[in-house]
Design an enzyme around this catalytic site. Structure first.
Site, PDB file in Angstrom:
ATOM      1  N   HIS A  86      17.985  26.638 -25.769  1.00  0.00           N
ATOM      2  CA  HIS A  86      17.195  26.047 -24.561  1.00  0.00           C
ATOM      3  C   HIS A  86      17.413  26.833 -23.171  1.00  0.00           C
ATOM      4  CE1 HIS A  86      14.772  22.106 -23.473  1.00  0.00           C
ATOM      5  NE2 HIS A  86      14.347  23.092 -22.704  1.00  0.00           N
ATOM      6  N   ARG A 107       9.015  21.690 -26.665  1.00  0.00           N
ATOM      7  CA  ARG A 107       9.999  20.974 -27.096  1.00  0.00           C
ATOM      8  C   ARG A 107      10.368  20.927 -28.607  1.00  0.00           C
ATOM      9  NH1 ARG A 107      11.506  20.927 -22.336  1.00  0.00           N
ATOM     10  NH2 ARG A 107      11.396  19.557 -21.011  1.00  0.00           N
ATOM     11  N   GLU A 121      18.415  18.742 -30.688  1.00  0.00           N
ATOM     12  CA  GLU A 121      19.180  19.663 -29.743  1.00  0.00           C
ATOM     13  C   GLU A 121      20.664  18.762 -29.414  1.00  0.00           C
ATOM     14  OE1 GLU A 121      17.408  21.379 -26.597  1.00  0.00           O
ATOM     15  OE2 GLU A 121      15.736  22.164 -27.692  1.00  0.00           O
TER      16      GLU A 121
HETATM   17  P1  NAP Z   1       1.157  22.181 -18.293  1.00  0.00           P
HETATM   18  O1  NAP Z   1       0.900  23.111 -17.239  1.00  0.00           O
HETATM   19  O2  NAP Z   1       1.002  20.604 -18.231  1.00  0.00           O
HETATM   20  O3  NAP Z   1       0.689  22.631 -19.620  1.00  0.00           O
HETATM   21  C1  NAP Z   1       0.513  22.072 -20.825  1.00  0.00           C
HETATM   22  C2  NAP Z   1      -0.799  22.189 -21.332  1.00  0.00           C
HETATM   23  O4  NAP Z   1      -0.909  21.681 -22.795  1.00  0.00           O
HETATM   24  C3  NAP Z   1      -2.090  21.809 -20.765  1.00  0.00           C
HETATM   25  O5  NAP Z   1      -2.764  22.850 -20.345  1.00  0.00           O
HETATM   26  C4  NAP Z   1      -2.699  20.825 -21.663  1.00  0.00           C
HETATM   27  O6  NAP Z   1      -4.039  21.084 -21.629  1.00  0.00           O
HETATM   28  C5  NAP Z   1      -1.942  21.304 -22.974  1.00  0.00           C
HETATM   29  N1  NAP Z   1      -2.162  20.010 -23.983  1.00  0.00           N
HETATM   30  C6  NAP Z   1      -1.561  18.950 -23.749  1.00  0.00           C
HETATM   31  N2  NAP Z   1      -1.772  18.326 -25.129  1.00  0.00           N
HETATM   32  C7  NAP Z   1      -2.231  19.091 -25.867  1.00  0.00           C
HETATM   33  C8  NAP Z   1      -2.626  19.007 -27.164  1.00  0.00           C
HETATM   34  N3  NAP Z   1      -2.462  17.978 -28.065  1.00  0.00           N
HETATM   35  N4  NAP Z   1      -3.265  20.155 -27.737  1.00  0.00           N
HETATM   36  C9  NAP Z   1      -3.585  21.229 -26.898  1.00  0.00           C
HETATM   37  N5  NAP Z   1      -3.047  21.574 -25.794  1.00  0.00           N
HETATM   38  C10 NAP Z   1      -2.474  20.428 -24.969  1.00  0.00           C
HETATM   39  O7  NAP Z   1       3.002  22.437 -18.384  1.00  0.00           O
HETATM   40  P2  NAP Z   1       3.739  23.453 -18.324  1.00  0.00           P
HETATM   41  O8  NAP Z   1       4.128  23.633 -17.033  1.00  0.00           O
HETATM   42  O9  NAP Z   1       2.843  24.718 -18.769  1.00  0.00           O
HETATM   43  O10 NAP Z   1       4.960  23.150 -19.300  1.00  0.00           O
HETATM   44  C11 NAP Z   1       4.518  22.789 -20.707  1.00  0.00           C
HETATM   45  C12 NAP Z   1       5.674  22.235 -21.475  1.00  0.00           C
HETATM   46  O11 NAP Z   1       6.685  23.415 -21.817  1.00  0.00           O
HETATM   47  C13 NAP Z   1       6.461  21.122 -20.534  1.00  0.00           C
HETATM   48  O12 NAP Z   1       5.862  20.117 -20.744  1.00  0.00           O
HETATM   49  C14 NAP Z   1       8.002  21.223 -21.255  1.00  0.00           C
HETATM   50  O13 NAP Z   1       8.160  20.271 -22.452  1.00  0.00           O
HETATM   51  C15 NAP Z   1       7.999  22.837 -21.974  1.00  0.00           C
HETATM   52  N6  NAP Z   1       8.892  23.537 -21.116  1.00  0.00           N
HETATM   53  C16 NAP Z   1       9.833  23.824 -21.787  1.00  0.00           C
HETATM   54  C17 NAP Z   1      10.946  24.803 -20.922  1.00  0.00           C
HETATM   55  C18 NAP Z   1      12.204  25.469 -21.699  1.00  0.00           C
HETATM   56  O14 NAP Z   1      13.217  25.636 -21.066  1.00  0.00           O
HETATM   57  N7  NAP Z   1      11.981  25.868 -22.878  1.00  0.00           N
HETATM   58  C19 NAP Z   1      10.673  24.783 -19.655  1.00  0.00           C
HETATM   59  C20 NAP Z   1       9.573  24.262 -19.116  1.00  0.00           C
HETATM   60  C21 NAP Z   1       8.698  23.641 -19.855  1.00  0.00           C
HETATM   61  P3  NAP Z   1      -5.189  19.927 -21.891  1.00  0.00           P
HETATM   62  O15 NAP Z   1      -4.749  18.863 -20.926  1.00  0.00           O
HETATM   63  O16 NAP Z   1      -6.324  20.589 -21.650  1.00  0.00           O
HETATM   64  O17 NAP Z   1      -4.788  19.746 -23.208  1.00  0.00           O
END
Ligand code: NAP
Length: 329
Positions: free
Chosen positions: A285, A237, A266
């Site tokens: 995005h 984000r 955005e």
């Molecule tokens: P996810 O599986 O929940 O992965 C997020 C990872 O971030 C988790 O493994 C978590 O691990 C880690 N994390 C959380 N807080 C952290 C911190 N402070 N420092 C380091 N690591 C941290 O989610 P995902 O499906 O991969 O998606 C991730 C994000 O991508 C979404 O939340 C969304 O905002 C974004 N996204 C963007 C798009 C786009 O169109 N650009 C599309 C989809 C998703 P730990 O709990 O071990 O920290």
């Protein structure tokens, strides 16, 4: 139960609306712009289900005005636009769309990495501006992708998919995670702390959710700690990066380049200074934007609503501890 009202804040792709129409009365926002806050608050008042987009703010104010709301279903995996704790307190399950977009977003991250590190934007401008003369051995040198070290901030679903792609490029992968001992399945990836990742990575991909802890994680200090040749890719984000600090770092050459799917704000105004920088590669995005993935997201968001209205657990819930209420008679 009386026919439930399902408020939908944007026409989702595919047949999701037809699906929702079989579940209840659909109130669909069809305006050209994001559903204005006033309309959202007015029309959610008697809704039983809210099918939302990441641009809709679901907060205490909205929840207090929608006493019959039984489910919020976001057509996104990120849910930083939703006060999940407030929903949980009210017993409202929150749906999202994980997994179905993971590989598509990881593809986008790699596209941005290559485009930014290898200076594709400058190359495109060079051709379009008629400056392409003889073949130049010194023209627009970029940074290597293969054989370099990739730092992934947040090794979740998308981070892991990025790591798999990096292995195919012969990259060494390092990552940060809040959990000690997190590991990419079947991949050689080394967990490091944030400071080491900043100092060591040749390129960095941000794949964390936006939260209080990750807001402006990439500020002036973090950017200054990166290699001056490094590319920063953001597919999380926009607000995980301090945009003003990024503009300054790109302009001064403090970092090499940025590949950005998400920015803050955005939409980015067309006269934003980021867009004047040749080493910023910005797209609007588009992370999950393929027909198959967006339709899968739309369907999963509809499935979440169908489950909640039937009193069943959501297929993809942000707060699975909240059990959907049984439908009233
Ligand atoms: P996810 O599986 O929940 O992965 C997020 C990872 O971030 C988790 O493994 C978590 O691990 C880690 N994390 C959380 N807080 C952290 C911190 N402070 N420092 C380091 N690591 C941290 O989610 P995902 O499906 O991969 O998606 C991730 C994000 O991508 C979404 O939340 C969304 O905002 C974004 N996204 C963007 C798009 C786009 O169109 N650009 C599309 C989809 C998703 P730990 O709990 O071990 O920290």
């Amino acid at each position: 139960m009386a026919v439930p009202k399902i408020l939908v804040t944007y026409r989702p792709p595919g047949a999701a609306i037809e699906r929702l129409s079989r579940l209840g009365d659909v109130d669909l926002w069809t305006g050209d712009e994001t559903m204005p806050r006033g309309d959202l608050l007015a029309r959610v008042a008697d809704a039983h289900a809210l099918y939302s987009m990441l641009t809709d703010r679901i907060d205490e104010e909205l929840l207090s005005r929608s006493p019959g709301l039984m489910v919020v279903s976001n057509m996104a995996v990120g849910h930083d636009n939703i006060d999940v704790a407030a929903c949980s307190t009210r017993g409202i399950p929150v749906g999202h769309t994980p997994d179905v977009l993971t590989e598509t977003v990881a593809d986008t991250a790699f596209g941005l990495l290559i485009a930014a590190a290898r200076r594709f934007r400058e190359g495109v401008d060079y051709v379009r501006e008629g400056r392409w003369g003889r073949w130049e051995p010194n023209l627009l040198w970029g940074e290597e992708i293969h054989g370099s070290t990739l730092g992934i901030v947040g090794l979740g679903r998308i981070g892991e998919a990025v790591a798999r792609r990096a292995a195919g490029f012969g990259m060494r992968v390092i990552f940060t995670s809040r959990r000690a001992g997190a590991a990419a399945k079947n991949l050689a990836a080394t967990q490091v702390d944030f400071a080491e990742l900043l100092a060591t990575a040749d390129h960095i991909v941000i794949a964390v959710p936006l939260s209080e802890a990750t807001h402006h994680m990439f500020d002036e200090t973090a950017l200054a700690a990166m290699k001056s040749t490094a590319t920063l890719v953001n597919i999380s984000r926009g607000a995980t990066v301090d945009t003003d600090a990024l503009v300054a770092a790109l302009r001064s050459g403090r970092i090499g380049a940025a590949g950005l799917d998400v920015v803050d704000p955005e939409p980015l105004p067309a006269d934003h200074p980021l867009l004047d920088l040749p080493n910023a590669f910005v797209i609007p995005h588009l992370g999950s934007s393929t027909a198959r993935t967006r339709i899968a997201m739309a369907n999963l968001a509809a499935d979440n609503i169908a489950a909640a209205l039937a009193g069943r657990p959501l297929p993809a819930s942000v707060n699975p501890e909240v059990i959907p209420r049984p439908p009233p008679d």
